[in-house]
Write a protein that holds these residues in place. Structure first.
Motif, PDB file in Angstrom:
ATOM      1  N   VAL A  27     -41.729   6.887 -31.055  1.00 53.97           N
ATOM      2  CA  VAL A  27     -41.784   8.351 -31.047  1.00 53.97           C
ATOM      3  C   VAL A  27     -43.231   8.828 -31.156  1.00 53.97           C
ATOM      4  O   VAL A  27     -43.640   9.766 -30.450  1.00 53.97           O
ATOM      5  CB  VAL A  27     -40.930   8.935 -32.194  1.00 53.97           C
ATOM      6  CG1 VAL A  27     -41.209  10.429 -32.374  1.00 53.97           C
ATOM      7  CG2 VAL A  27     -39.447   8.707 -31.909  1.00 53.97           C
ATOM      8  N   ARG A  28     -44.019   8.195 -32.002  1.00 52.94           N
ATOM      9  CA  ARG A  28     -45.435   8.574 -32.113  1.00 52.94           C
ATOM     10  C   ARG A  28     -46.156   8.363 -30.787  1.00 52.94           C
ATOM     11  O   ARG A  28     -46.951   9.210 -30.351  1.00 52.94           O
ATOM     12  CB  ARG A  28     -46.108   7.764 -33.218  1.00 52.94           C
ATOM     13  CG  ARG A  28     -45.751   8.209 -34.632  1.00 52.94           C
ATOM     14  CD  ARG A  28     -46.712   7.623 -35.649  1.00 52.94           C
ATOM     15  NE  ARG A  28     -46.697   6.171 -35.648  1.00 52.94           N
ATOM     16  CZ  ARG A  28     -45.888   5.414 -36.393  1.00 52.94           C
ATOM     17  NH1 ARG A  28     -45.025   5.991 -37.214  1.00 52.94           N
ATOM     18  NH2 ARG A  28     -45.946   4.097 -36.337  1.00 52.94           N
ATOM     19  N   ARG A  30     -44.810   8.314 -27.811  1.00 46.56           N
ATOM     20  CA  ARG A  30     -44.295   9.291 -26.851  1.00 46.56           C
ATOM     21  C   ARG A  30     -44.976  10.636 -27.032  1.00 46.56           C
ATOM     22  O   ARG A  30     -45.437  11.251 -26.060  1.00 46.56           O
ATOM     23  CB  ARG A  30     -42.789   9.447 -27.043  1.00 46.56           C
ATOM     24  CG  ARG A  30     -42.134  10.462 -26.103  1.00 46.56           C
ATOM     25  CD  ARG A  30     -40.763  10.844 -26.615  1.00 46.56           C
ATOM     26  NE  ARG A  30     -40.845  11.720 -27.773  1.00 46.56           N
ATOM     27  CZ  ARG A  30     -39.883  11.837 -28.687  1.00 46.56           C
ATOM     28  NH1 ARG A  30     -38.778  11.129 -28.599  1.00 46.56           N
ATOM     29  NH2 ARG A  30     -40.031  12.675 -29.711  1.00 46.56           N
ATOM     30  N   GLU A  31     -45.074  11.105 -28.273  1.00 41.63           N
ATOM     31  CA  GLU A  31     -45.667  12.412 -28.520  1.00 41.63           C
ATOM     32  C   GLU A  31     -47.150  12.430 -28.158  1.00 41.63           C
ATOM     33  O   GLU A  31     -47.654  13.417 -27.613  1.00 41.63           O
ATOM     34  CB  GLU A  31     -45.465  12.801 -29.990  1.00 41.63           C
ATOM     35  CG  GLU A  31     -44.008  13.037 -30.364  1.00 41.63           C
ATOM     36  CD  GLU A  31     -43.330  14.056 -29.479  1.00 41.63           C
ATOM     37  OE1 GLU A  31     -43.868  15.164 -29.320  1.00 41.63           O
ATOM     38  OE2 GLU A  31     -42.268  13.730 -28.900  1.00 41.63           O
ATOM     39  N   TRP A  32     -47.839  11.342 -28.483  1.00 43.16           N
ATOM     40  CA  TRP A  32     -49.256  11.232 -28.120  1.00 43.16           C
ATOM     41  C   TRP A  32     -49.424  11.329 -26.601  1.00 43.16           C
ATOM     42  O   TRP A  32     -50.281  12.069 -26.101  1.00 43.16           O
ATOM     43  CB  TRP A  32     -49.805   9.905 -28.629  1.00 43.16           C
ATOM     44  CG  TRP A  32     -51.122   9.499 -28.049  1.00 43.16           C
ATOM     45  CD1 TRP A  32     -52.353   9.952 -28.407  1.00 43.16           C
ATOM     46  CD2 TRP A  32     -51.334   8.548 -26.989  1.00 43.16           C
ATOM     47  NE1 TRP A  32     -53.333   9.346 -27.646  1.00 43.16           N
ATOM     48  CE2 TRP A  32     -52.739   8.482 -26.766  1.00 43.16           C
ATOM     49  CE3 TRP A  32     -50.492   7.747 -26.223  1.00 43.16           C
ATOM     50  CZ2 TRP A  32     -53.299   7.647 -25.792  1.00 43.16           C
ATOM     51  CZ3 TRP A  32     -51.055   6.922 -25.265  1.00 43.16           C
ATOM     52  CH2 TRP A  32     -52.436   6.877 -25.056  1.00 43.16           C
ATOM     53  N   ASP A  35     -48.536  14.854 -25.151  1.00 40.47           N
ATOM     54  CA  ASP A  35     -49.604  15.812 -25.462  1.00 40.47           C
ATOM     55  C   ASP A  35     -50.772  15.671 -24.493  1.00 40.47           C
ATOM     56  O   ASP A  35     -51.372  16.664 -24.064  1.00 40.47           O
ATOM     57  CB  ASP A  35     -50.088  15.620 -26.898  1.00 40.47           C
ATOM     58  CG  ASP A  35     -49.134  16.228 -27.924  1.00 40.47           C
ATOM     59  OD1 ASP A  35     -48.276  17.036 -27.519  1.00 40.47           O
ATOM     60  OD2 ASP A  35     -49.245  15.883 -29.112  1.00 40.47           O
ATOM     61  N   TYR A  58     -36.354  16.530 -23.549  1.00 37.91           N
ATOM     62  CA  TYR A  58     -36.016  15.112 -23.648  1.00 37.91           C
ATOM     63  C   TYR A  58     -34.526  14.927 -23.379  1.00 37.91           C
ATOM     64  O   TYR A  58     -33.699  15.701 -23.855  1.00 37.91           O
ATOM     65  CB  TYR A  58     -36.358  14.580 -25.036  1.00 37.91           C
ATOM     66  CG  TYR A  58     -37.813  14.720 -25.407  1.00 37.91           C
ATOM     67  CD1 TYR A  58     -38.815  14.307 -24.533  1.00 37.91           C
ATOM     68  CD2 TYR A  58     -38.189  15.277 -26.619  1.00 37.91           C
ATOM     69  CE1 TYR A  58     -40.151  14.427 -24.857  1.00 37.91           C
ATOM     70  CE2 TYR A  58     -39.535  15.412 -26.962  1.00 37.91           C
ATOM     71  CZ  TYR A  58     -40.504  14.982 -26.075  1.00 37.91           C
ATOM     72  OH  TYR A  58     -41.832  15.111 -26.400  1.00 37.91           O
TER      73      TYR A  58
END
Length: 327
Positions: A27-28, A30-32, A35, A58
């Motif tokens: 998840v980290r 993916r978010e990075w 962004d 998503y």
């Protein structure tokens, strides 16, 4: 007597359950990554813009709680401002684009089909591919590739894959419902309407009051993988949801999994699993060996039934693992 439900629960916990550490790391990452893509799009001028109210959505099995074994991929709609857009089917406009961009560069000549009939999905996919390359090239992310209706990106260090799908956001002319238009991913270079949020809502509604409902879906998908069924996981999931909507749920893992497999075998022999959101689309049309798949499912049922008569739980557990792993 052997407790097949207990053995199945053990298998889910040891083989199918998603490790929390892997979930957090994925998840980290993916978010990075998302962004970076957003920043790249927002930093460009004279090109398609993100929809300000919601620029990503998503979807897929991870977000529905039906993912199997590893968090190794995410599916993401990249939602573009669609102001001044119209979505038509058979020449009839059914939806109007949402957004505020004016002018809206998504409709510039360079993104249109050669015949001028509308925005080209292929050109928009190429644009998104360029965005991803520019946003991530200095971070060691593998070069993105087009895969059907998506741009696929692999973060090798995390063993993680993301499928980014460009999407127009529209409001249905009759119902007022929000829906999305995404590339069809075929030679016709067309668009299809989709409502992934409705898919997730439907599964959530059907799951209410049904113990281990999502785990039954995950077990069926695991069988698909281990027995090499040439049927999409979405088709499997759709068939299970359809069954659960119409049939009694025992709230016993063994009995429910058994009943679903039996129904799925009959469905394979019938050769039809309808797309829940497009009744004209058969999700298993043209799939070979469906009768053979049905035979395998019925063999799994017989194997589990035999285990139910076992006296030693360790032997039942071992046999259930062998059956599900196709050993």
């Amino acid at each position: 007597m052997g407790d097949v439900s207990q053995a199945l629960n053990g298998y889910i916990g040891e083989v199918i359950k998603l490790p929390q550490r892997d979930i957090s790391s994925a998840v980290r990452s993916r978010e990075w990554f998302i962004d970076l893509v957003k920043q790249e799009i927002n930093g460009r001028t004279g090109e398609p813009a993100l929809y300000s109210e919601r620029n990503t959505l998503y979807f897929g099995s991870y977000f529905k709680g039906t993912k199997v074994a590893a968090v190794d991929e995410f599916d993401v709609l990249v939602i573009l401002d669609s102001n001044n857009g119209v979505f038509s089917q058979n020449g009839i406009g059914i939806g109007a684009g949402l957004g505020r961009a004016d002018p809206n560069h998504t409709f510039d000549e360079r993104y249109r089909k050669s015949d001028g009939s509308g925005v080209s999905p292929r050109k928009l996919l190429n644009w998104l591919k360029d965005v991803v390359e520019s946003a991530t090239k200095k971070y060691g992310v593998e070069e993105p590739v087009q895969s059907g209706q998506a741009i696929t990106v692999t973060i090798k260090s995390k063993d993680l894959k993301l499928d980014l799908v460009p999407a127009a956001v529209l409001q249905h002319n009759s119902s007022g419902e929000t829906f999305y238009a995404i590339p069809r991913g075929d030679r016709e270079n067309g668009w299809i309407a989709t409502t992934p949020h409705r898919d997730m809502e439907r599964l959530k509604e059907v799951a209410q009051g049904k113990e281990n409902f999502r785990n039954v879906i995950r077990l069926c998908k695991r069988v698909r993988d281990m027995y090499n069924f040439g049927v999409s996981s979405f088709a499997i999931e759709s068939a299970v949801v359809e069954y659960a909507e119409r049939n009694y749920w025992y709230n016993d893992l063994y009995l429910d999994f058994r009943a679903v497999l039996s129904n799925l075998a009959g469905t394979f022999r019938g050769g039809v699993i309808l797309d829940p959101f497009d009744s004209q689309k058969n999700l298993i049309v043209g799939v070979a060996s469906l009768d053979w798949y049905a035979d395998r499912l019925e063999k799994i049922i017989r194997g589990m039934d035999a285990c139910a008569g076992g006296e030693r739980q360790d032997e039942v557990r071992g046999r259930i693992y062998e059956i599900l792993e196709n050993q």
